[in-house]
Design an enzyme around this catalytic site. Structure first.
Site, mmCIF file in Angstrom:
data_model
loop_
_atom_site.group_PDB
_atom_site.id
_atom_site.type_symbol
_atom_site.label_atom_id
_atom_site.label_comp_id
_atom_site.label_asym_id
_atom_site.label_seq_id
_atom_site.Cartn_x
_atom_site.Cartn_y
_atom_site.Cartn_z
ATOM 1 N N ASP A 48 50.467 -34.209 -7.903
ATOM 2 C CA ASP A 48 50.889 -33.315 -7.016
ATOM 3 C C ASP A 48 52.204 -33.703 -6.386
ATOM 4 O O ASP A 48 52.306 -34.892 -5.925
ATOM 5 C CB ASP A 48 50.008 -33.446 -5.620
ATOM 6 N N TYR A 136 63.181 -20.738 1.186
ATOM 7 C CA TYR A 136 63.164 -20.672 -0.354
ATOM 8 C C TYR A 136 64.852 -20.594 -0.515
ATOM 9 O O TYR A 136 65.306 -21.345 -1.262
ATOM 10 C CB TYR A 136 62.645 -19.427 -1.079
ATOM 11 N N LYS A 140 66.728 -23.695 -2.482
ATOM 12 C CA LYS A 140 67.250 -23.298 -3.996
ATOM 13 C C LYS A 140 69.078 -23.866 -3.547
ATOM 14 O O LYS A 140 69.510 -24.243 -4.673
ATOM 15 C CB LYS A 140 67.123 -22.002 -4.321
ATOM 16 N N PRO A 172 52.688 -13.820 -17.609
ATOM 17 C CA PRO A 172 51.064 -13.601 -17.427
ATOM 18 C C PRO A 172 50.673 -14.836 -16.202
ATOM 19 O O PRO A 172 51.084 -15.884 -16.652
ATOM 20 C CB PRO A 172 50.366 -13.606 -18.600
HETATM 21 N N1 LIG Z 1 59.592 -16.776 -11.819
HETATM 22 C C1 LIG Z 1 60.748 -16.325 -11.016
HETATM 23 O O1 LIG Z 1 61.093 -15.235 -11.120
HETATM 24 C C2 LIG Z 1 61.715 -17.377 -10.959
HETATM 25 C C3 LIG Z 1 62.852 -17.046 -10.445
HETATM 26 C C4 LIG Z 1 64.057 -17.866 -10.199
HETATM 27 C C5 LIG Z 1 63.771 -19.267 -10.095
HETATM 28 N N2 LIG Z 1 62.333 -19.567 -10.342
HETATM 29 C C6 LIG Z 1 62.203 -21.261 -10.283
HETATM 30 O O2 LIG Z 1 61.669 -21.563 -11.597
HETATM 31 C C7 LIG Z 1 60.657 -22.765 -11.312
HETATM 32 C C8 LIG Z 1 59.430 -22.197 -12.019
HETATM 33 O O3 LIG Z 1 58.960 -21.114 -11.410
HETATM 34 P P1 LIG Z 1 57.603 -20.111 -12.225
HETATM 35 O O4 LIG Z 1 57.804 -18.976 -11.517
HETATM 36 O O5 LIG Z 1 57.528 -20.646 -13.613
HETATM 37 O O6 LIG Z 1 56.441 -21.017 -11.125
HETATM 38 P P2 LIG Z 1 55.002 -20.820 -11.178
HETATM 39 O O7 LIG Z 1 54.259 -19.773 -11.771
HETATM 40 O O8 LIG Z 1 54.490 -21.004 -9.638
HETATM 41 O O9 LIG Z 1 54.452 -22.297 -11.663
HETATM 42 C C9 LIG Z 1 54.583 -23.391 -11.137
HETATM 43 C C10 LIG Z 1 54.212 -24.665 -11.985
HETATM 44 O O10 LIG Z 1 54.274 -25.678 -10.951
HETATM 45 C C11 LIG Z 1 53.056 -26.211 -10.875
HETATM 46 N N3 LIG Z 1 52.996 -26.810 -9.328
HETATM 47 C C12 LIG Z 1 52.980 -26.005 -8.368
HETATM 48 N N4 LIG Z 1 52.738 -26.751 -7.233
HETATM 49 C C13 LIG Z 1 52.594 -28.172 -7.845
HETATM 50 C C14 LIG Z 1 52.631 -29.152 -7.211
HETATM 51 N N5 LIG Z 1 52.648 -29.513 -5.733
HETATM 52 N N6 LIG Z 1 52.856 -30.454 -7.780
HETATM 53 C C15 LIG Z 1 52.901 -30.358 -9.167
HETATM 54 N N7 LIG Z 1 52.860 -29.182 -9.808
HETATM 55 C C16 LIG Z 1 52.933 -27.923 -9.036
HETATM 56 C C17 LIG Z 1 52.247 -25.349 -11.455
HETATM 57 O O11 LIG Z 1 50.961 -26.035 -12.017
HETATM 58 P P3 LIG Z 1 49.612 -26.220 -10.722
HETATM 59 O O12 LIG Z 1 49.125 -24.858 -10.115
HETATM 60 O O13 LIG Z 1 48.411 -26.869 -11.728
HETATM 61 O O14 LIG Z 1 49.843 -27.184 -9.722
HETATM 62 C C18 LIG Z 1 52.678 -24.689 -12.676
HETATM 63 O O15 LIG Z 1 52.885 -25.715 -13.825
HETATM 64 C C19 LIG Z 1 60.604 -22.689 -10.009
HETATM 65 O O16 LIG Z 1 61.399 -23.882 -9.442
HETATM 66 C C20 LIG Z 1 60.891 -21.355 -9.289
HETATM 67 O O17 LIG Z 1 61.379 -21.494 -7.936
HETATM 68 C C21 LIG Z 1 61.453 -18.671 -10.600
#
Ligand SMILES: NC(=O)c1ccc[n+]([C@@H]2O[C@H](COP(=O)([O-])OP(=O)(O)OC[C@H]3O[C@@H](n4cnc5c(N)ncnc54)[C@H](OP(=O)(O)O)[C@@H]3O)[C@@H](O)[C@H]2O)c1
Length: 237
Positions: A48, A136, A140, A172
């Site tokens: 975590d 957020y 960022k 997904p």
């Molecule tokens: N998706 C988008 O549209 C988007 C756009 C711009 C920027 N981003 C950025 O890109 C990054 C990845 O986004 P995503 O959409 O792929 O995220 P996501 O679907 O929320 O995946 C998050 C990942 O982080 C892990 N995680 C969450 N909380 C955690 C914690 N407290 N400790 C350790 N691991 C943790 C999750 O695993 P567990 O659940 O097992 O902890 C998972 O592996 C983030 O920084 C997000 O802000 C995303």
């Protein structure tokens, strides 16, 4: 010897695509998430990242990291400034910013000492410009600022720190897919009005940019923040 990469939040979504792509390109890759996961070819260290002692243990257990991808983050529900609580702000910084600060401080001395390293911080277009929830957005923006500070302190030692700012990325099990299932018409309208590319980004598209930044090919990039958003962002810079 393969390079050693550590990707936070690498068990799903963008982080998983980054981890798999670094592996494809020859690195040994460690990922962390809170939940244990079985991911072929990747070493999973459940952590975590909001718990400083678990983060310190991760840095110790990972060993001599060459490539650090500070990917973990999320909006935690978003909300306007006046509607958001202090706890939401603390949560946004605890998830998006502090893990990058703590891990980078722990690992950068080793990268510098070995004379080669790459750090890629994952921000968002909502950090380069206004948008998304207030906390957020601020978190960022802090990642972008942090990337520049870090980069300037280590670039002379062969360690290159950069930042990537994705637009909306769907996969997904991710947040955008959940919203699409809940409100298909609303999301179709969002795509039509807000995404000039006519579709969401795919995690692999972000991963290819990160893999480039993590490679020898990116030898003069330091302190940059590169948007990858199909034209979604409105910033001139
Ligand atoms: N998706 C988008 O549209 C988007 C756009 C711009 C920027 N981003 C950025 O890109 C990054 C990845 O986004 P995503 O959409 O792929 O995220 P996501 O679907 O929320 O995946 C998050 C990942 O982080 C892990 N995680 C969450 N909380 C955690 C914690 N407290 N400790 C350790 N691991 C943790 C999750 O695993 P567990 O659940 O097992 O902890 C998972 O592996 C983030 O920084 C997000 O802000 C995303």
């Amino acid at each position: 010897m393969p390079r050693l990469a550590l990707v936070t939040g690498g068990t799903r979504g963008i982080g998983l695509a980054i981890a798999q792509t670094l592996k494809r390109d020859g690195a040994r890759v460690i990922v962390c998430g809170r939940q244990p996961a079985s991911l072929p070819g990747l070493e999973v260290m459940p952590t975590d990242v909001t718990d400083a002692s678990q983060l310190a243990a991760l840095a110790e257990a990972a060993g001599p990291v060459d490539i650090l991808v500070n990917n973990v983050g999320g909006s935690l529900g978003g909300g306007s400034f006046l509607a958001s609580s202090a706890a939401q702000w603390q949560g946004a910084f605890a998830l998006n910013v502090m893990p990058a600060v703590i891990l980078s401080q722990a690992l950068l001395p080793g990268l510098r000492a070995r004379g080669w390293g790459r750090v890629v911080n994952i921000a968002s277009i909502w950090g380069r410009e206004s948008g998304g929830g207030a906390a957020y957005n601020a978190a960022k923006a802090a990642m972008i600022s942090l990337s520049k500070s870090m980069a300037l302190e280590v670039v002379a030692d062969g360690v290159l720190v950069n930042c990537v700012a994705p637009g909306s990325v769907i996969f997904p099990g991710g947040g955008w897919e959940r919203r699409q299932v809940a409100d298909p018409a609303g999301i179709a309208k969002f795509v039509e009005e807000k995404l000039p590319r006519g579709r969401f980004g795919d995690p692999q598209e972000v991963a290819e940019l990160v893999a480039f930044l993590a490679s020898d090919r990116a030898s003069l990039l330091a302190g940059a923040c590169i948007p990858i958003d199909g034209g979604q962002g409105q910033s001139n810079l």
